[in-house]
Design an enzyme around this catalytic site. Structure first.
Site, short mmCIF file in Angstrom:
data_model
loop_
_atom_site.label_atom_id
_atom_site.label_comp_id
_atom_site.label_asym_id
_atom_site.label_seq_id
_atom_site.Cartn_x
_atom_site.Cartn_y
_atom_site.Cartn_z
N SER A 196 37.67 44.81 54.50
CA SER A 196 38.51 43.92 53.70
C SER A 196 39.15 42.83 54.54
CB SER A 196 39.64 44.72 53.04
OG SER A 196 39.12 45.76 52.27
N ASN A 235 41.78 38.67 49.75
CA ASN A 235 42.89 39.48 50.25
C ASN A 235 43.94 38.66 50.98
OD1 ASN A 235 42.03 41.84 49.09
ND2 ASN A 235 40.75 42.42 50.83
N GLU A 246 32.21 38.66 48.59
CA GLU A 246 32.45 37.68 49.65
C GLU A 246 31.42 37.92 50.76
OE1 GLU A 246 37.25 36.74 49.48
OE2 GLU A 246 36.62 38.54 50.55
#
Ligand SMILES: NC(=O)c1ccc[n+]([C@@H]2O[C@H](COP(=O)([O-])OP(=O)(O)OC[C@H]3O[C@@H](n4cnc5c(N)ncnc54)[C@H](O)[C@@H]3O)[C@@H](O)[C@H]2O)c1
Length: 284
Positions: free
Chosen positions: A119, A190, A152
């Site tokens: 992430s 994020n 992504e």
């Protein structure tokens, strides 16, 4: 680069979701957990999820059988040898991921692409553990992977255009919409999302409002599908703290500085849905 066989390492929330997506999209999937029982339990969970889809009329029985036949569960890293793409989705910890990339580098063929579902962590750190840094990138799915349309594709400084094109092609073959982003902590989503989630916990800690009212406010006032605290429970508080720590390490922005309550909850084992308790209680 044509990819037919995909290895998934890690069978937590994300590994199991990505395995489902890839198998339903026609890829042969090798799902690797550290323990065979966990790998088998993940495939049993996948079967349960597919059975529900059959019951609801969303999936043909014959298709369910084909999807399941494409998935192999293993505890052996060597079983990933023939994969054209391996995506790791283990715990958000850089040392663990670097060790894994070093091992994977020896197991898979020279042409294979190694990807991380991290992430926030620097993809270049994982790439430089291998002798193929041009064939390493991030392929970052969202939670729950079968439902969320975004992927992504993260380009570390070392990645070749062919690798990025293959990663985009894989995401598209999985029915997802890829966006490309440079290798910077938090990528796009994020980096923007976590200050908001962190500040929601700060608000709870300060006693500004209850969890229920904070979540109801953001759903009703911003038309968000779920409130920030329910979302943190979905992501997992341990993973969320790791994400915030990586963001803070990179940017030193106080908005990324983990609110103490969240750290205390992790210490108490209150990880959200996966442990049965977080900001809310869940039936297990
Ligand atoms: N939870 C989310 O919403 C989300 C979304 C996108 C990406 N991610 C990323 O996906 C990855 C996995 O997250 P998750 O939510 O599935 O976590 P999880 O806690 O559900 O699963 C983690 C997995 O890592 C394994 N693991 C733990 N320690 C390990 C070790 N030392 N060596 C090898 N494997 C180990 C566990 O057995 C488990 O299979 C992380 O990089 C995370 O940042 C998470």
């Amino acid at each position: 680069m044509s990819i037919t066989r995909v290895g998934i390492v890690g069978s937590g929330i994300m590994g199991s979701g990505i395995a489902e997506v890839a198998a339903k999209s026609g890829f042969e999937v090798v799902l690797r957990s550290r323990r065979q029982e966990t790998a088998d339990a993940t495939v049993a969970g996948l079967e349960k999820s597919l059975n529900k889809q059959v019951e609801k009329g969303k999936l043909e029985e014959a298709e369910r059988d084909k999807v399941l036949a494409r998935v192999t569960a293993t505890s052996q890293l060597d079983a990933l040898a023939d994969c054209g793409l391996v995506i790791e989705s283990v715990v958000e910890d850089l040392a663990t991921k670097k060790d894994l990339f070093r091992d994977l580098n020896h197991v898979v063929g020279d042409d294979a692409i190694l990807a991380t579902n991290t992430s926030t962590l620097p993809v270049i750190e994982m790439a430089m553990e291998t002798h193929r840094p041009d064939r390493v990138c991030g392929i970052h799915f969202f939670n729950p992977a079968p439902m969320m349309s975004l992927v992504e594709v993260v380009r570390p400084l070392s990645a070749s255009d062919e690798t990025i094109a293959a990663a985009r092609g894989f995401a598209e073959a999985c029915g997802k919409t890829p966006v490309e982003v440079k290798d910077q902590a938090g990528f796009i989503v994020n980096a923007l999302l976590f200050p908001y989630l962190n500040n929601a916990v700060r608000m709870l800690e300060n006693g500004t409002a209850t969890s229920e009212d904070i979540d109801a406010a953001m759903k009703g006032g911003c038309n968000f599908p779920m409130g920030p605290l329910a979302l943190l429970d979905l992501v997992g508080l341990d993973t969320s703290v790791a994400i915030l720590d990586a963001l803070y390490d990179e940017f030193r922005d106080p908005n990324y500085s983990t609110v103490p309550l969240m750290r205390r909850m992790v210490t108490a084992g209150q990880l959200g849905r996966k442990s049965g308790k977080g900001f809310y209680d869940y039936k297990r």
